[in-house]
Scaffold this active site. Structure first.
Site, PDB file in Angstrom:
ATOM      1  N   SER A   1      -4.747  -0.068  -5.426  1.00  0.00           N
ATOM      2  CA  SER A   1      -5.892  -0.315  -4.306  1.00  0.00           C
ATOM      3  C   SER A   1      -5.218  -1.492  -3.143  1.00  0.00           C
ATOM      4  CB  SER A   1      -6.890  -1.340  -5.190  1.00  0.00           C
ATOM      5  OG  SER A   1      -7.867  -2.009  -4.068  1.00  0.00           O
TER       6      SER A   1
ATOM      7  N   TYR B   1     -10.669  -8.503 -10.450  1.00  0.00           N
ATOM      8  CA  TYR B   1      -9.889  -7.081 -10.069  1.00  0.00           C
ATOM      9  C   TYR B   1      -8.702  -7.343  -9.420  1.00  0.00           C
ATOM     10  CZ  TYR B   1     -10.110  -2.656  -7.574  1.00  0.00           C
ATOM     11  OH  TYR B   1      -9.708  -1.341  -7.202  1.00  0.00           O
TER      12      TYR B   1
END
Length: 241
Positions: free
Chosen positions: A143, A156
């Protein structure tokens, strides 16, 4: 180039993993799709074009479990005899933004176990297989959060930073061997991951995101590169967002 090769795709029953499964099947690759959800896995297999049905195998396994990962690899090897491509696409995000002091350790463990430990376990099991073949390609779906932190997204971000560090380590450990390792770090992708958010995302917002097929097309590009070519990471972001 990868026609008739064998790929293992984690998170293969939905989202980016599902799109990658379909894209690799169209390339003539045999695919073992791994998912911990039996219903999602069945739906994914049912969505496969009939002409590719004999090229795909569904394996129910939780990437957080060392035992289940081991059994999944054993099943792929007993079915196909080799693993040429590993796609680590299984992943989760936070259901809502929370500052660190407002989170609990269960959510921390859930995030780290799937996004980081799952990738570690798969790589640890599969890379020795690839080394014995003197060829293979590992692609970890990360990501843009692997490179940039943000308030309220700490769990995250920590899991993805960790997965990037793991990927970079694996690259160095396998440099100048037959095993290549690349990460793909997308920005916002219109996938099922948004369905689990506490606050729904509008269709207008989703329309500006990347599509799962965009990431799948990058995977196809990578696996078709000649063995002399290596790319450490590809960062891809929405142009209109």
């Amino acid at each position: 180039m990868f026609h008739d090769k064998v790929a293992l795709v984690t998170g293969g029953s939905q989202g980016i993993g599902l799109a990658i499964m379909h894209a690799l099947l169209r390339e003539g690759v045999f695919v073992a799709a791994v998912s911990r959800d039996a219903n999602n896995l069945k739906q994914a297999l049912d969505s496969v074009d009939p002409q590719y049905r004999d090229h795909v195998t569904g394996i129910q396994a939780d990437v957080r479990s060392e035992e289940e990962v081991h059994h999944a690899i054993q099943r792929v090897m007993s079915t196909y005899g080799r693993i040429d491509i590993l796609i680590n696409s299984a992943g989760i995000s936070m259901r809502e933004k929370q500052n660190l002091q407002d989170t609990d350790v269960k959510e921390w463990n859930r995030m780290i176990d799937i996004n980081l430990t799952g990738t570690y376990l798969m790589c640890r099991e599969v890379i020795p297989v690839m080394k014995s073949q003197d060829m293979g390609y590992v692609i970890n779906i990360l990501s843009t959060a692997s490179f940039r932190s943000g308030s309220g997204n700490g769990l995250y971000v920590a899991s993805k930073y960790g997965a990037r560090a793991l990927t970079e380590t694996i690259i160095e450990e396998n440099r100048r061997t037959g095993v290549r390792v690349t990460s793909i770090s997308p920005g916002a992708v219109d996938s099922t991951i948004w369905n689990h958010k506490t606050e729904p995302i509008t269709q207008e917002e989703r329309s500006t995101m990347l599509k799962t097929d965009d990431i799948a097309s990058i995977v196809v590009y990578l696996v078709n590169l000649p063995p002399r070519v290596h790319i450490d990471n590809i960062t891809v972001t929405p142009w209109y967002r």
